[in-house]
Design a protein around this motif. Sequence first.
Motif, PDB file in Angstrom:
ATOM      1  N   LEU A 183       0.842  -1.186   0.000  1.00  0.00           N
ATOM      2  CA  LEU A 183       0.000   0.000   0.000  1.00  0.00           C
ATOM      3  C   LEU A 183       0.879   1.239   0.000  1.00  0.00           C
ATOM      4  CD1 LEU A 183      -2.869   1.195   0.197  1.00  0.00           C
ATOM      5  CD2 LEU A 183      -2.645   1.083   2.680  1.00  0.00           C
ATOM      6  N   ALA A 184       0.809   1.994  -1.097  1.00  0.00           N
ATOM      7  CA  ALA A 184       1.426   3.321  -1.149  1.00  0.00           C
ATOM      8  C   ALA A 184       0.295   4.312  -0.909  1.00  0.00           C
ATOM      9  CB  ALA A 184       2.071   3.554  -2.510  1.00  0.00           C
ATOM     10  N   ILE A 185       0.394   5.097   0.142  1.00  0.00           N
ATOM     11  CA  ILE A 185      -0.751   5.898   0.564  1.00  0.00           C
ATOM     12  C   ILE A 185      -0.347   7.335   0.875  1.00  0.00           C
ATOM     13  CG2 ILE A 185      -0.448   5.173   2.973  1.00  0.00           C
ATOM     14  CD1 ILE A 185      -3.504   5.178   3.220  1.00  0.00           C
ATOM     15  N   GLU A 186      -1.205   8.264   0.489  1.00  0.00           N
ATOM     16  CA  GLU A 186      -1.073   9.664   0.898  1.00  0.00           C
ATOM     17  C   GLU A 186      -2.421  10.125   1.440  1.00  0.00           C
ATOM     18  OE1 GLU A 186       0.749  12.303  -1.919  1.00  0.00           O
ATOM     19  OE2 GLU A 186       2.281  10.824  -2.467  1.00  0.00           O
ATOM     20  N   ALA A 187      -2.373  10.966   2.460  1.00  0.00           N
ATOM     21  CA  ALA A 187      -3.599  11.447   3.104  1.00  0.00           C
ATOM     22  C   ALA A 187      -3.398  12.871   3.584  1.00  0.00           C
ATOM     23  CB  ALA A 187      -3.976  10.539   4.263  1.00  0.00           C
ATOM     24  N   VAL A 188      -4.460  13.657   3.532  1.00  0.00           N
ATOM     25  CA  VAL A 188      -4.382  15.059   3.933  1.00  0.00           C
ATOM     26  C   VAL A 188      -5.226  15.286   5.192  1.00  0.00           C
ATOM     27  CG1 VAL A 188      -3.920  15.904   1.612  1.00  0.00           C
ATOM     28  CG2 VAL A 188      -6.279  15.697   2.392  1.00  0.00           C
ATOM     29  N   LYS A 189      -4.802  16.252   5.986  1.00  0.00           N
ATOM     30  CA  LYS A 189      -5.469  16.534   7.255  1.00  0.00           C
ATOM     31  C   LYS A 189      -6.923  16.906   7.029  1.00  0.00           C
ATOM     32  CE  LYS A 189      -5.060  19.358  11.433  1.00  0.00           C
ATOM     33  NZ  LYS A 189      -4.285  20.439  12.099  1.00  0.00           N
ATOM     34  N   GLU A 190      -7.788  16.274   7.818  1.00  0.00           N
ATOM     35  CA  GLU A 190      -9.218  16.537   7.719  1.00  0.00           C
ATOM     36  C   GLU A 190      -9.537  17.910   8.307  1.00  0.00           C
ATOM     37  OE1 GLU A 190     -13.001  13.722   8.438  1.00  0.00           O
ATOM     38  OE2 GLU A 190     -11.915  14.207  10.286  1.00  0.00           O
ATOM     39  N   HIS A 191     -10.343  18.670   7.580  1.00  0.00           N
ATOM     40  CA  HIS A 191     -10.752  19.984   8.070  1.00  0.00           C
ATOM     41  C   HIS A 191     -11.883  19.819   9.068  1.00  0.00           C
ATOM     42  CE1 HIS A 191      -8.213  22.221   5.339  1.00  0.00           C
ATOM     43  NE2 HIS A 191      -8.697  21.536   4.308  1.00  0.00           N
ATOM     44  N   ALA A 192     -11.835  20.616  10.133  1.00  0.00           N
ATOM     45  CA  ALA A 192     -12.927  20.605  11.097  1.00  0.00           C
ATOM     46  C   ALA A 192     -14.168  21.192  10.437  1.00  0.00           C
ATOM     47  CB  ALA A 192     -12.533  21.430  12.334  1.00  0.00           C
ATOM     48  N   PRO A 193     -15.354  20.635  10.760  1.00  0.00           N
ATOM     49  CA  PRO A 193     -16.584  21.201  10.162  1.00  0.00           C
ATOM     50  C   PRO A 193     -16.806  22.633  10.583  1.00  0.00           C
ATOM     51  CG  PRO A 193     -17.083  19.620  11.917  1.00  0.00           C
ATOM     52  CD  PRO A 193     -15.622  19.520  11.669  1.00  0.00           C
TER      53      PRO A 193
END
Length: 196
Positions: A183-193
Motif C-alpha cells: 500500500l502506497a498511501i497519501e492522506a491530507v489533514k481533515e478539516h474541522a466542520p
Amino acid sequence: MNRLATLASILSAGFVLSAQAAPVTYVIDNSHTYPHFTYNHLGFSNQTHKFDKTSGKIVIDRAAKTGSADVTIEATSVNTGYALFNEHIQGADYFDTAKYPTIRFKADAMQFKGDVPASLSGALTIKGVTKPVSLTITHFKCQPHPMLKVDACGANATTQVKRSEFNMGKNAPYVSDEVTLNLAIEAVKEHAPAAE
C-alpha cells in the motif's frame, strides 16, 4: 502572587501539551494512493496488479505514539491492465465482487519505533472473510503539502497473506497461494466542520 503565577504557568503548559498530543485525522487522497498485490504466476514471473479506488481515514497521535486506520478498497476497481482478466478475477472463484465489492483493512493499533510509525495491526476483510494482519511500514513522512497548503502524511506498507485463507485459493500452488500486499498511501489533514 508568585504561587498563582506558577500555577497559571503549569496549567498553561499542561494545556499546550494536551493540545499537542491530540490525535489528528487524515483523509486518504485516492489520486495518490496505490494498493497493489504481487503473486507468482506458474513459476514464470511475479505479477503485480493494482486497485484504482481507495478511501478511508488514518488517525495519528504522534506525541502519544498511537494511531489507527480504516481503509476501504473497491475490489471492483481491480486493474490488471487487461479488461478480460479484470472480469475473470472478479468472478466467484476469486474476489467475487458481485457479492463482496469491497476490501477493508481496519487497524486499531499503530506501533512506533522511536518517533516514527513502524507497523499497523488490525483486521483485513476480503470476500467476507476477516483475518488478523500486521502491515510493516517501510516509509513514513508527514509535512505541509506544498500544493494543497495543508498538513499531509504519506507511507508505504506491506504484508503477506495466503489467498486460500480468504476462499480464493483456486489454482494454488501453480499460481502462488502467498500474495504480497503493498500500500502506497497519501492522506491530507481533515478539516474541522464549519461552526453553525
